[in-house]
Scaffold this active site. Structure first.
Site, PDB file in Angstrom:
ATOM      1  N   GLY A 165      45.993  56.426  54.616  1.00  0.00           N
ATOM      2  CA  GLY A 165      46.389  56.050  53.263  1.00  0.00           C
ATOM      3  C   GLY A 165      46.187  57.092  52.189  1.00  0.00           C
ATOM      4  O   GLY A 165      46.454  56.814  51.022  1.00  0.00           O
ATOM      5  N   ASP A 166      45.750  58.305  52.533  1.00  0.00           N
ATOM      6  CA  ASP A 166      45.431  59.277  51.482  1.00  0.00           C
ATOM      7  C   ASP A 166      46.445  60.409  51.360  1.00  0.00           C
ATOM      8  O   ASP A 166      46.299  61.297  50.528  1.00  0.00           O
ATOM      9  CB  ASP A 166      44.037  59.871  51.706  1.00  0.00           C
ATOM     10  CG  ASP A 166      43.945  60.684  53.000  1.00  0.00           C
ATOM     11  OD1 ASP A 166      44.905  60.656  53.800  1.00  0.00           O
ATOM     12  OD2 ASP A 166      42.903  61.332  53.216  1.00  0.00           O
ATOM     13  N   SER A 206      45.621  68.534  56.051  1.00  0.00           N
ATOM     14  CA  SER A 206      46.896  68.932  55.443  1.00  0.00           C
ATOM     15  C   SER A 206      46.683  70.025  54.400  1.00  0.00           C
ATOM     16  O   SER A 206      47.491  70.948  54.286  1.00  0.00           O
ATOM     17  CB  SER A 206      47.594  67.718  54.807  1.00  0.00           C
ATOM     18  OG  SER A 206      46.798  67.170  53.771  1.00  0.00           O
ATOM     19  N   ASP A 258      56.951  60.037  59.435  1.00  0.00           N
ATOM     20  CA  ASP A 258      55.634  60.628  59.216  1.00  0.00           C
ATOM     21  C   ASP A 258      55.450  60.875  57.722  1.00  0.00           C
ATOM     22  O   ASP A 258      56.317  61.493  57.084  1.00  0.00           O
ATOM     23  CB  ASP A 258      55.508  61.955  59.964  1.00  0.00           C
ATOM     24  CG  ASP A 258      54.190  62.638  59.658  1.00  0.00           C
ATOM     25  OD1 ASP A 258      53.151  62.161  60.136  1.00  0.00           O
ATOM     26  OD2 ASP A 258      54.215  63.641  58.909  1.00  0.00           O
ATOM     27  N   THR A 282      54.618  65.278  62.751  1.00  0.00           N
ATOM     28  CA  THR A 282      53.777  65.825  61.689  1.00  0.00           C
ATOM     29  C   THR A 282      54.693  66.450  60.637  1.00  0.00           C
ATOM     30  O   THR A 282      55.918  66.437  60.778  1.00  0.00           O
ATOM     31  CB  THR A 282      52.812  66.911  62.210  1.00  0.00           C
ATOM     32  OG1 THR A 282      53.577  68.068  62.585  1.00  0.00           O
ATOM     33  CG2 THR A 282      52.005  66.416  63.410  1.00  0.00           C
ATOM     34  N   HIS A 329      28.552  69.716  70.790  1.00  0.00           N
ATOM     35  CA  HIS A 329      28.382  68.847  69.622  1.00  0.00           C
ATOM     36  C   HIS A 329      28.263  67.391  70.071  1.00  0.00           C
ATOM     37  O   HIS A 329      28.677  66.481  69.362  1.00  0.00           O
ATOM     38  CB  HIS A 329      29.556  68.975  68.660  1.00  0.00           C
ATOM     39  CG  HIS A 329      29.933  70.371  68.322  1.00  0.00           C
ATOM     40  ND1 HIS A 329      30.949  71.049  68.959  1.00  0.00           N
ATOM     41  CD2 HIS A 329      29.422  71.229  67.405  1.00  0.00           C
ATOM     42  CE1 HIS A 329      31.054  72.259  68.450  1.00  0.00           C
ATOM     43  NE2 HIS A 329      30.136  72.403  67.512  1.00  0.00           N
ATOM     44  N   SER A 336      26.075  75.537  62.144  1.00  0.00           N
ATOM     45  CA  SER A 336      24.693  75.793  62.536  1.00  0.00           C
ATOM     46  C   SER A 336      24.296  74.800  63.621  1.00  0.00           C
ATOM     47  O   SER A 336      25.009  73.852  63.920  1.00  0.00           O
ATOM     48  CB  SER A 336      23.781  75.672  61.320  1.00  0.00           C
ATOM     49  OG  SER A 336      24.107  76.651  60.341  1.00  0.00           O
TER      50      SER A 336
END
Length: 592
Positions: free
Chosen positions: A417-418, A464, A575, A518, A225, A57
């Site tokens: 780190g996730d 991911s 990776d 990747t 944006h 929006s």
């Protein structure tokens, strides 16, 4: 920047703004739970391709303002400047439109929109609906080199593409014709925006770190944006317009030669208000652009369209778009000009709503949404013993779970780190599905993959998670395409063909290729080797090698692009996503 607003709750603002469209156009309906504006079924011809668009929006009247006869069939809205979810879009494409003749899903080219609209495309295809996807990209303000693999952004000129394909679909064209025409129009379109200031989102606090364009300067090529453009400059309006038209029309510039022009070419000119300009100033800008086109470029536009079509909230700027008129090859009544001139009952376009429409839709009774069967409820004839599925997948999933500490350590060094935690969370959830006696898993392998897709979408977030979900949705579609109509084992060859289909589908929504550091560096070698030799063990080895090879790669996509200290980890750290995927694929092979 202007920070005063009448609304302080952006979510409430978005929903009320969407609902208002049903007040100004009685042929529309609103699904508030999913923020979908769609045409009432009794206002739509049954034998037409459905056109579905949408996005964040804050760009009103785009995109919901273009729902109506002769334009869009549905629009799906996200929060301000954020893509709607894939599930919202799925409902829009599968439940809110007549899709018997097919659906064209056509957002603007922004990463979140491409991934989520792309995921919905694959879910629609997996459910057996003929669906095409195209991301509009018309911005010439950022050159090809800077745009890189992501490509051009979608800005104001994209509304011309929506109008053309909407009118063509209303005229009864096939999905193939509508899709090809969208591509043709986009290939002949270029736009550049400019703004005097950034915009502020209602309800968001103002921070000292927020950038502001200095007084007297203008951002050339600014996105919708607040994204930066090509440069900032102090310039008068004639100087600014000269620069913008040069970026659009200088086909000798290899970095911006998106369209070419010859003396005999015809053009459509669109002048778009980014939201904050007065009608008086916008009209003056139109006059200046038109004058320079004739004086400096010998172009007299066949159509001049001026107004507020795609905004950046109350942005103090405008965009200029030129569409070169090309032959659609579809015959009388279906040229670019004729399709743009065709009537449209959408409040965002300039044509008024006819009185007969008000009379026909005097009732505001709610519309009962149809329910399209989710993909996992559509049976297939491809079979695989559930015990084998549990054994093989379980082996790979347990290996991913065990690898979490190492993946997390790698991602702490080269990412945020996730990655390890996200992979582990998804693996544990799928494992729980497989080990649940009441899960309802049968020997229908397409059903099983679709159930796994649901788990992935609900447990794995971030980029991911979207990539895995798109890949698995496409995998289900690739398997279903091989259904022979009678009970048949899901052989290695069947899986290899489905995986090849998934890789091709994934390439539509992410520019990542082997060598970009990747997860693709592990995924594609596995799929390619399996397609070639039909041997899972050799394919897993190829995936492991692909993962190991990422140690020496410089990242060109993903979070690693922004991480410094490459001298410390290049040649040592793979990776994280590729390593985690390679562990899973190795686990699969070990179980066979």
């Amino acid at each position: 920047m202007q920070t005063k607003h009448f609304f302080t709750d952006p979510d409430h603002l978005v929903r009320t703004a969407l609902h208002s469209l049903t007040l100004t156009n009685p042929s529309l309906a609103f699904d508030p739970d999913n923020k979908i504006i769609f045409r009432r079924p009794d206002s739509v011809k049954k034998s037409k391709v459905a056109i579905v668009s949408g996005g964040g929006s804050g760009h009103e009247p785009a995109f919901a303002g273009y729902v109506g006869h002769g334009l869009l069939d549905a629009s799906v809205a996200g929060t301000i400047f954020a893509s709607p979810s894939a599930e919202q879009i799925r409902k829009g494409a599968m439940d809110c439109v007549n899709n018997e003749k097919g659906v064209l899903i056509i957002p603007m080219n922004y990463t979140g929109d491409v991934l989520n609209f792309g995921m919905a495309t694959e879910k629609s295809r997996a459910a057996g609906i003929k669906t095409e996807f195209f991301a509009i990209n018309d911005d010439a303000g950022v050159g090809k080199k800077k745009g890189g693999k992501v490509g051009r952004r979608g800005i104001g000129g994209g509304i011309l593409v929506l109008k053309i394909v909407g009118a063509l679909a209303e005229a009864g064209a096939s999905l193939e014709e509508v899709y090809a025409t969208a591509q043709l129009a986009n290939d002949n379109l270029a736009s550049v925006g400019a703004s005097l200031e950034h915009v502020h989102i209602p309800g968001r606090p103002v921070t000292a770190a927020e950038d502001s364009i200095p007084h007297g300067q203008v951002e050339v090529g600014m996105g919708i944006h607040n994204e930066p453009g090509s440069h900032r400059v102090k310039a008068s309006l004639p100087e600014l317009v000269k620069t913008m038209l040069f970026q659009i029309l200088d086909h000798n510039d290899p970095d911006r030669a998106f369209i070419t022009h010859r003396p005999e070419d015809k053009f459509v000119l669109l002048i778009n208000n980014l939201g904050g300009l007065s009608a008086l100033e916008l009209s003056g800008i139109t006059d200046e652009v038109y004058r320079q086109l004739g004086q400096d470029h010998s172009i007299k536009p066949s159509r001049v369209i001026q107004g507020t079509f795609l905004t950046s909230l109350n942005g103090m700027g405008f965009s200029v778009s030129l569409l070169k008129v090309a032959d659609t090859g579809l015959g009388a009544g279906k040229s670019f000009i004729e399709l743009l001139d065709a009537p449209a009952e959408a409040v965002g376009w300039t044509a008024p709503i006819k009185s007969s429409t008000w009379e026909q839709h005097s009732s505001d009774a709610p519309v009962q949404l149809k329910r399209t069967k989710p993909a996992h409820e559509v049976p297939s004839n491809l079979k695989l013993d559930p015990a084998v599925l549990r054994k093989v997948l379980g082996s790979g999933l347990r290996r991913v779970i065990a690898a979490e500490p190492l993946v997390t350590r790698y991602d702490t060094i080269v990412g945020d780190g996730d990655c390890g935690v996200g992979l582990k969370r998804g693996a544990e959830a799928i494992l729980a599905l497989l080990e649940n006696p009441s899960s309802g898993l049968t020997d229908d392998v397409v059903n099983a993959v679709n159930r796994i897709v649901t788990v992935v979408e609900n447990t794995m977030d971030g980029t991911s998670g979207a990539v895995y979900a798109i890949f698995l949705n496409a995998l289900a579609h690739g398997l279903r395409n091989q259904d022979p109509g009678s009970s048949t084992p899901a052989t290695t060859e069947v899986w290899a063909n489905a995986l090849d289909h998934s890789c091709k589908a994934l390439a539509n929504y992410t520019p990542a290729q082997p060598g970009d550091r990747t997860m693709i560096d592990a995924l594609y070698p596995f799929c390619n080797k399996l397609q070639t030799v039909k041997d899972v063990h050799m394919a897993a080895q190829a995936a492991q090698k692909g993962s190991d090879d990422t140690k020496a790669m410089k990242a060109s996509l993903g979070r690693s692009v922004y991480v410094g200290g490459e001298d410390e980890w290049v040649g040592k750290i793979p990776d994280p996503g590729a390593h985690g995927l390679a562990e899973f694929l190795t686990g699969l092979a070990e179980a066979l």
